[in-house]
Scaffold this motif. Sequence first.
Motif, PDB file in Angstrom:
ATOM      1  N   LEU A  88      43.861  80.465  65.226  1.00 49.41           N
ATOM      2  CA  LEU A  88      44.173  81.882  65.003  1.00 49.41           C
ATOM      3  C   LEU A  88      43.059  82.768  65.560  1.00 49.41           C
ATOM      4  O   LEU A  88      43.319  83.733  66.279  1.00 49.41           O
ATOM      5  CB  LEU A  88      44.364  82.159  63.501  1.00 49.41           C
ATOM      6  CG  LEU A  88      44.574  83.635  63.160  1.00 49.41           C
ATOM      7  CD1 LEU A  88      45.941  84.124  63.671  1.00 49.41           C
ATOM      8  CD2 LEU A  88      44.482  83.882  61.654  1.00 49.41           C
TER       9      LEU A  88
ATOM     10  N   PHE B 130      54.649  76.215  64.999  1.00 46.38           N
ATOM     11  CA  PHE B 130      54.244  75.617  66.273  1.00 46.38           C
ATOM     12  C   PHE B 130      55.273  74.555  66.626  1.00 46.38           C
ATOM     13  O   PHE B 130      55.592  73.696  65.779  1.00 46.38           O
ATOM     14  CB  PHE B 130      52.862  74.965  66.166  1.00 46.38           C
ATOM     15  CG  PHE B 130      51.746  75.968  65.907  1.00 46.38           C
ATOM     16  CD1 PHE B 130      51.027  76.509  66.958  1.00 46.38           C
ATOM     17  CD2 PHE B 130      51.435  76.361  64.603  1.00 46.38           C
ATOM     18  CE1 PHE B 130      50.013  77.429  66.724  1.00 46.38           C
ATOM     19  CE2 PHE B 130      50.424  77.277  64.362  1.00 46.38           C
ATOM     20  CZ  PHE B 130      49.699  77.825  65.426  1.00 46.38           C
TER      21      PHE B 130
ATOM     22  N   LYS C 122      48.899  72.555  57.201  1.00 46.04           N
ATOM     23  CA  LYS C 122      50.078  72.362  58.055  1.00 46.04           C
ATOM     24  C   LYS C 122      51.125  71.526  57.297  1.00 46.04           C
ATOM     25  O   LYS C 122      50.789  70.502  56.693  1.00 46.04           O
ATOM     26  CB  LYS C 122      49.634  71.613  59.309  1.00 46.04           C
ATOM     27  CG  LYS C 122      50.701  71.406  60.342  1.00 46.04           C
ATOM     28  CD  LYS C 122      51.387  70.072  60.368  1.00 46.04           C
ATOM     29  CE  LYS C 122      50.582  68.829  60.372  1.00 46.04           C
ATOM     30  NZ  LYS C 122      51.403  67.601  60.413  1.00 46.04           N
TER      31      LYS C 122
ATOM     32  N   TRP D  22      44.684  69.931  56.601  1.00 45.45           N
ATOM     33  CA  TRP D  22      44.184  71.227  56.112  1.00 45.45           C
ATOM     34  C   TRP D  22      42.733  71.440  56.484  1.00 45.45           C
ATOM     35  O   TRP D  22      42.067  70.539  57.003  1.00 45.45           O
ATOM     36  CB  TRP D  22      44.353  71.312  54.591  1.00 45.45           C
ATOM     37  CG  TRP D  22      43.759  70.150  53.802  1.00 45.45           C
ATOM     38  CD1 TRP D  22      42.613  69.452  54.071  1.00 45.45           C
ATOM     39  CD2 TRP D  22      44.308  69.566  52.620  1.00 45.45           C
ATOM     40  NE1 TRP D  22      42.404  68.486  53.123  1.00 45.45           N
ATOM     41  CE2 TRP D  22      43.432  68.523  52.220  1.00 45.45           C
ATOM     42  CE3 TRP D  22      45.431  69.828  51.849  1.00 45.45           C
ATOM     43  CZ2 TRP D  22      43.656  67.744  51.089  1.00 45.45           C
ATOM     44  CZ3 TRP D  22      45.647  69.039  50.729  1.00 45.45           C
ATOM     45  CH2 TRP D  22      44.776  68.018  50.351  1.00 45.45           C
TER      46      TRP D  22
ATOM     47  N   ARG E 206      36.584  66.619  64.420  1.00 49.67           N
ATOM     48  CA  ARG E 206      36.852  67.353  65.665  1.00 49.67           C
ATOM     49  C   ARG E 206      35.556  67.947  66.216  1.00 49.67           C
ATOM     50  O   ARG E 206      35.356  68.007  67.420  1.00 49.67           O
ATOM     51  CB  ARG E 206      37.844  68.513  65.411  1.00 49.67           C
ATOM     52  CG  ARG E 206      39.231  68.097  64.985  1.00 49.67           C
ATOM     53  CD  ARG E 206      40.158  69.351  64.938  1.00 49.67           C
ATOM     54  NE  ARG E 206      41.436  69.070  64.320  1.00 49.67           N
ATOM     55  CZ  ARG E 206      41.795  69.504  63.108  1.00 49.67           C
ATOM     56  NH1 ARG E 206      40.973  70.249  62.379  1.00 49.67           N
ATOM     57  NH2 ARG E 206      42.986  69.194  62.623  1.00 49.67           N
TER      58      ARG E 206
HETATM   59  P1  5GP Z   1      44.940  75.449  63.935  1.00 47.95           P
HETATM   60  O1  5GP Z   1      46.221  76.062  64.447  1.00 47.95           O
HETATM   61  O2  5GP Z   1      43.998  76.487  63.435  1.00 47.95           O
HETATM   62  O3  5GP Z   1      44.313  74.508  64.912  1.00 47.95           O
HETATM   63  O4  5GP Z   1      45.337  74.535  62.677  1.00 47.95           O
HETATM   64  C1  5GP Z   1      45.826  75.108  61.483  1.00 47.95           C
HETATM   65  C2  5GP Z   1      45.912  74.050  60.424  1.00 47.95           C
HETATM   66  O5  5GP Z   1      46.930  73.106  60.761  1.00 47.95           O
HETATM   67  C3  5GP Z   1      44.639  73.249  60.247  1.00 47.95           C
HETATM   68  O6  5GP Z   1      44.468  72.974  58.875  1.00 47.95           O
HETATM   69  C4  5GP Z   1      44.891  71.956  60.997  1.00 47.95           C
HETATM   70  O7  5GP Z   1      44.201  70.875  60.407  1.00 47.95           O
HETATM   71  C5  5GP Z   1      46.390  71.803  60.853  1.00 47.95           C
HETATM   72  N1  5GP Z   1      46.981  71.197  62.038  1.00 47.95           N
HETATM   73  C6  5GP Z   1      47.254  71.793  63.222  1.00 47.95           C
HETATM   74  N2  5GP Z   1      47.799  70.905  64.094  1.00 47.95           N
HETATM   75  C7  5GP Z   1      47.864  69.725  63.463  1.00 47.95           C
HETATM   76  C8  5GP Z   1      48.333  68.415  63.830  1.00 47.95           C
HETATM   77  O8  5GP Z   1      48.812  68.160  64.926  1.00 47.95           O
HETATM   78  N3  5GP Z   1      48.228  67.441  62.882  1.00 47.95           N
HETATM   79  C9  5GP Z   1      47.717  67.677  61.645  1.00 47.95           C
HETATM   80  N4  5GP Z   1      47.653  66.684  60.765  1.00 47.95           N
HETATM   81  N5  5GP Z   1      47.298  68.901  61.262  1.00 47.95           N
HETATM   82  C10 5GP Z   1      47.345  69.911  62.159  1.00 47.95           C
END
Ligand code: 5GP
Length: 404
Positions: A105, A126, A182, A208, A226
């Motif tokens: 974000l 997404f 997520k 999360w 990560r």
């Molecule tokens: P962001 O969009 O900021 O990268 O992720 C938002 C939230 O969704 C974070 O808590 C991240 O860990 C979770 N998330 C995003 N993509 C994935 C995914 O492909 N797998 C998992 N397990 N969580 C995800």
Amino acid sequence: MEKGIELARGKTKILSELSGQPEVAVVTQLDVISAGNGVRRDTLPGKARLAALTTSRVFRLLNLCGLPTHYVRGGEDDDANEMLVRRCTMIPVEVVVRGVAAGSLVKRRPGIAPGMLLVPRLVEFFLKDDAANDPLIDADMLVAQHLASADEVNAMVEIARLAFEILAHAWRRRDVLLVDVKFEFGRIASGEGKGSLVIADVIDNDSWRIWPGGREDLMLDKQFYRNLPSVTPEGLAAVLERYEQVAEHVGSFPVMRGAMVAAMCDVLAPEQAVENLARAVGQFGIPITRHLTSLTRVPGQLLALVQQLEVSFGRVQFVGIGDQALADVLHFASAMPTAHLSSSATPQECEALALSIAKNFGIDDTVLYGRTLLAQGNGRASVLAADASANAPERQARLSIPAV
Ligand code: 5GP
């Protein structure tokens, strides 16, 4: 569990049939951690057990609160990292709820300061598309592309928001800030509830961001992995230690704290009021103990009962049923919360009192907090449904002024 053929394989889990039971499937977690769409991938012995424990306890909490999920049972230490779920047709989107700005974000929106509180919570979709790196997609596009109906999109937003608040409450009680999470959704594939929307997939420490004391530098989730500049054995050991801490915390998420409603009924009050109250608090799963008393005839018995109940139950809510004077005595005699219910209380008044009792207990009980949110959500939905049916074309026709 006696698994049949493999149905699907993700980066960190396998979905298999359960022999002879077409309505369910088995999710097996793997000792694998991955990031950046699989670009970084490592074996992490012990992770599967922790992920199975974490996801099953999270699902159990959400189920206990009344949210629809695919989880049936399993995930405990002697379940071989497996949990049993209802078979679903998955909706190919990730639903991310954000309470604090972080991650993609703040990269996408430089105007949003990292760490900013997001109220109302932001819900983003997404598309699950590895080749395109899971792009952000509008809710309207989901409908236009027939990936989900408009009703399903609304339900996903509502359910994801509720699940976020429940998990945020559980973490807050452990002084940990839930930043974002997520979820994935599916439709029950067959059998009871066929077609209905449920939270599916897994919800574990990969799903999360969680910051103890609100401090990003203390993060316990997969972001730590990560962020490793390069993966070393020490780095992986530090990751596993965080996953262990998280599994330990989450282990106590689905536990409802002891709570009791003590109905102190004037012996002359009709039984109906206490019956209605028992039914209303029963909807929240709160037990009730009933006692008959009389302020004028046995005042000592009332005070003795109050003392006895207070020491027997850590958390008790007294309700004086009958004259206001009975509730007034309870109010000054007990250190616990007290309320008054008139002996002519309607079922609606009993439901309103039960909701406020559940809210009080829910302050430090995530299960009751979640049930309160759900009861309020159902209340809103029933008003909107009543409004929609009042405005339905056939009813409008009936209400319209007949032509003369
Ligand atoms: P962001 O969009 O900021 O990268 O992720 C938002 C939230 O969704 C974070 O808590 C991240 O860990 C979770 N998330 C995003 N993509 C994935 C995914 O492909 N797998 C998992 N397990 N969580 C995800």
